[in-house]
Structure formats: C-alpha cells, structure tokens
Write an enzyme that holds these catalytic residues in place. Structure first.
Site, PDB file in Angstrom:
ATOM      1  N   THR A  94     -43.982 -37.363  41.994  1.00 28.85           N
ATOM      2  CA  THR A  94     -42.868 -38.549  42.542  1.00 28.85           C
ATOM      3  C   THR A  94     -42.127 -37.685  43.385  1.00 28.85           C
ATOM      4  O   THR A  94     -41.742 -38.735  44.108  1.00 28.85           O
ATOM      5  CB  THR A  94     -42.089 -39.084  40.861  1.00 28.85           C
ATOM      6  N   ASP A  95     -42.359 -35.937  43.501  1.00 28.05           N
ATOM      7  CA  ASP A  95     -41.542 -35.333  44.462  1.00 28.05           C
ATOM      8  C   ASP A  95     -42.328 -35.974  45.616  1.00 28.05           C
ATOM      9  O   ASP A  95     -41.121 -35.957  47.090  1.00 28.05           O
ATOM     10  CB  ASP A  95     -41.838 -33.840  44.139  1.00 28.05           C
TER      11      ASP A  95
ATOM     12  N   THR B 270     -46.282 -35.083  37.005  1.00 34.03           N
ATOM     13  CA  THR B 270     -45.212 -35.587  36.183  1.00 34.03           C
ATOM     14  C   THR B 270     -45.917 -36.520  35.418  1.00 34.03           C
ATOM     15  O   THR B 270     -46.321 -36.563  33.679  1.00 34.03           O
ATOM     16  CB  THR B 270     -43.684 -35.485  36.367  1.00 34.03           C
TER      17      THR B 270
ATOM     18  N   SER C 142     -47.082 -32.862  43.175  1.00 34.87           N
ATOM     19  CA  SER C 142     -46.983 -33.329  44.291  1.00 34.87           C
ATOM     20  C   SER C 142     -46.408 -33.244  45.102  1.00 34.87           C
ATOM     21  O   SER C 142     -46.649 -32.312  46.408  1.00 34.87           O
ATOM     22  CB  SER C 142     -45.912 -34.689  44.339  1.00 34.87           C
TER      23      SER C 142
HETATM   24  N1  ASP Z   1     -41.406 -33.674  39.101  1.00 31.14           N
HETATM   25  C1  ASP Z   1     -42.431 -34.256  39.784  1.00 31.14           C
HETATM   26  C2  ASP Z   1     -42.930 -35.852  39.226  1.00 31.14           C
HETATM   27  O1  ASP Z   1     -41.759 -36.690  39.067  1.00 31.14           O
HETATM   28  C3  ASP Z   1     -43.953 -33.469  39.785  1.00 31.14           C
HETATM   29  C4  ASP Z   1     -44.431 -33.792  41.151  1.00 31.14           C
HETATM   30  O2  ASP Z   1     -43.845 -34.349  42.099  1.00 31.14           O
HETATM   31  O3  ASP Z   1     -45.937 -33.146  41.262  1.00 31.14           O
HETATM   32  O4  ASP Z   1     -43.777 -35.988  39.849  1.00 31.14           O
END
Ligand code: ASP
Length: 345
Positions: free
Chosen positions: A97-98, A22, A65
């Site tokens: 973050t995932d 993200t 991720s």
């Molecule tokens: N929602 C995710 C993030 O916070 C997307 C990911 O993990 O790539 O980065």
C-alpha cells in the site's frame, strides 16, 4: 447462483496479478514479515472468491512496494493486456500500500482499455488478527467483474471503498481506512458483495511511451517558510530532466527563489504543485513576485489538482515519451483536471 432456466450462472474470468506487499507478507527468517506469498496462495481459501469469479493468477513480483520501479509497471501492462485478451472481464493487481497511489496512477496513464483494472493491498498482514487482505481481494475481484466499473480507468479498492487512481492518497501509516481521495471522496463502494459506482471519472488520458532512454530524473522540492534557493540550485547541477516545485498554498514561493526558478526553466520543465494536499494550483489570483500568476507567466507548468507524487510521475512519463514543453503542459491540463486558463504556451 442460478439462471431463470435453472442452470448455473457462468462465472466471469478475472485476472489476478500479485506483486508482494503487506497482503503477501508473513513471518520469515529474521525480524518482522516479508512479502513471500504467491497470487495462488493469496487467493486460496478466501470466502466467496470462488463463487465470484474464475481467477487467472500470476505472481509478477514478491517485493515490498518501496522496491517497485517505473520499469516494473511498464513491464506489467503487457501481462495485464494479455490476460484480458484471453477473455478476462477485468484484472486485479495486489501490491504494497505504501506506493499504491503512485503505481495505480501510472497504470491509469498506461491502461487505455475499457476493462476494469483494480489495484488493492492490505494494511494488516495475514499473520495478524483482522487481516484485511482477503476482504480487499474479494471486493476488488467483484469490482473487476462489475460491468459498471468499465471505462473508469484504474481503480483502487480497499476497505470496501472504490477510489479513482488519479486522486487516491494513502493518509495513515497503519489504519485499514488509510485511503482517501482528498476533496473528492471515493467514487463508489462495495456493499454485501455488490460494487456500486456512484460517480464516473472524466477525462481519461493515455500516455504512449517511447522509452529507450534512461529513467528521467525528476525530484520534488517542497518549499518551506524562508526556504533558501540552495536545493533548486543543486537540482541544476544534478542534471535533472524536470523538477516539481511543491509550493505554498495555491502555488507560491518566496521571491528570493525566483532567480533559481528562472535558471531551471531555461533548461528543464518546472511543474508547480501545492503542499496543502488538496485543491487546484491557482492561476489568476495572486499577483506578487513568486505568486502563481508570476510563476505561470515565467513558464512554470501548473499541475492542476495533481499532488506532487503524481505530478512527478506524470512529468517522468512525459519526458520518457518525448513530450516537448507544450505537449507536457497540455498533458498536465488534461490529467490535472485543470479548469480555466492553462497560461503561457
Ligand atoms: N506497508 C506496506 C503495505 O501496506 C508495505 C509495502 O508497501 O510493501 O503493503
């Protein structure tokens, strides 16, 4: 900043390696946002960043991720090592973050250097009001340059909090304060640009990988009320290399699953975690069939305080580095911060 003699304080060099997520996602062709920004774009124009450090930037991947693989992380480590070998005092990795809690945990097991390795990301992408990427990147660079953060292993820094990779967990789908370390809390924080390490993680573990075989197959099976053994039986037919059983409470399963567990134990390592999300898997409290005493006595490996996602990765690394059952059990006792009896060898 000036030194007492009036000269400028030399800025430390910090490595910054971007993997997408993200923090790097902007509107692209098609619906929604996509991770496209490079490390240099992400660092450009962040207030205070230039004063904090000289950055050596690398764009390692531009992916969500969910697409990061264990092999990506294994390949990332030599790049990070090369950056510190060239003189960086620490390194920041940004990613989605995932899977931060998993990637940071794996990096923690592979990173045996004293320099801080700080993983960060963002919950709000750069096209949104209140995007948190720039603040998270700045705070992470400040942590990476902080002498007190040396020898703490891999850290995760978002929302001005510093978490130990071994315990951190993403707990909310959209809140910028999604990261928590259940039962523990952050080990430090960043205030007014000053990182504070209030507690230091103990018992760092390092895994030497000797990995030429295919990726180990290790599923997680969560045990629900009145669970039937079908999934555990299927795991045998899938030729898994190991399995994580996410048990009830302190680490319990219905007695009807015991034949399937015993069958798996004859073939592969079986690791026991708890579906509660915090606390240790117990060792000496419940004596009924399917209780933790029974399971450990049968040879199940106790994950200690590790949750199932982290236990799965540790078991994959243990298998990939050729650990036998005893070495795997010892590794879990060390990384899972187990106190008390380690049970059957
Ligand atoms: N929602 C995710 C993030 O916070 C997307 C990911 O993990 O790539 O980065």
């Amino acid at each position: 900043m000036v030194q007492p003699d009036g000269g400028p304080v030399p800025r430390p060099t910090v490595g910054y390696v971007a993997l997408g997520g993200t923090i790097a996602s902007v509107p692209a062709e098609g619906p929604g946002v996509q991770p496209t920004l490079a490390a240099r774009d992400l660092a450009a124009g962040v207030p205070g960043l230039e004063a904090a450090a000289v950055l050596e930037t690398h764009t390692f991947r531009t992916i969500p991720s969910s697409a990061i693989t264990l092999r990506d992380l294994v390949e990332l480590v030599p790049l990070l090592e090369a950056v510190v070998a060239r003189g960086a005092v620490g390194v920041v990795v940004s990613q989605g973050t995932d899977t931060i809690e998993e990637a940071a945990f794996v990096l923690d097991l592979l990173w045996d250097r004293p320099e801080p390795l700080v993983v960060t990301g963002a919950m709000r992408n750069p096209s949104l009001a209140g995007a948190d990427g720039p603040a998270n990147l700045l705070a992470s660079v400040q942590v990476a340059a902080e002498p007190d953060a040396r020898d703490c292993g891999v850290l995760v820094c978002l929302n001005d909090e510093i978490h130990a990779a071994r315990f951190v967990h993403k707990s909310h789908t959209s809140s910028p304060s999604t990261f928590h370390s259940p039962g523990l809390g952050p080990i430090g924080w960043v205030a007014e640009g000053r990182p504070v390490i209030a507690f230091r993680p103990t018992r760092r573990a390092h895994v030497e990988l000797d990995w030429s075989a295919p990726l180990p197959r290790v599923p997680i099976v969560t045990i629900g009320l009145d669970a039937d053994p079908a999934l555990l039986e299927a795991a045998r037919d899938l030729e898994c290399d190991g399995i994580v059983i996410e048990g009830m409470g302190g680490g319990h399963v219905p007695a009807g699953l015991l034949p399937a567990v015993a069958d798996l134990l004859e073939r592969i390592p079986v690791v026991l975690t708890s579906r509660t999300g915090s606390g240790e898997v117990l060792a000496t409290t419940y004596g009924y069939p399917g209780g933790e005493i029974d399971l450990l006595d049968r040879g199940v490996i106790r994950a200690g305080a590790l949750d199932s996602l982290k236990a799965r990765l540790l078991l994959m690394l243990a298998v990939a580095s050729g650990h036998d059952r005893l070495a795997t059990r010892e590794l879990f006792a060390l990384v899972g911060t187990t106190t008390g009896p380690v049970a059957k060898a």
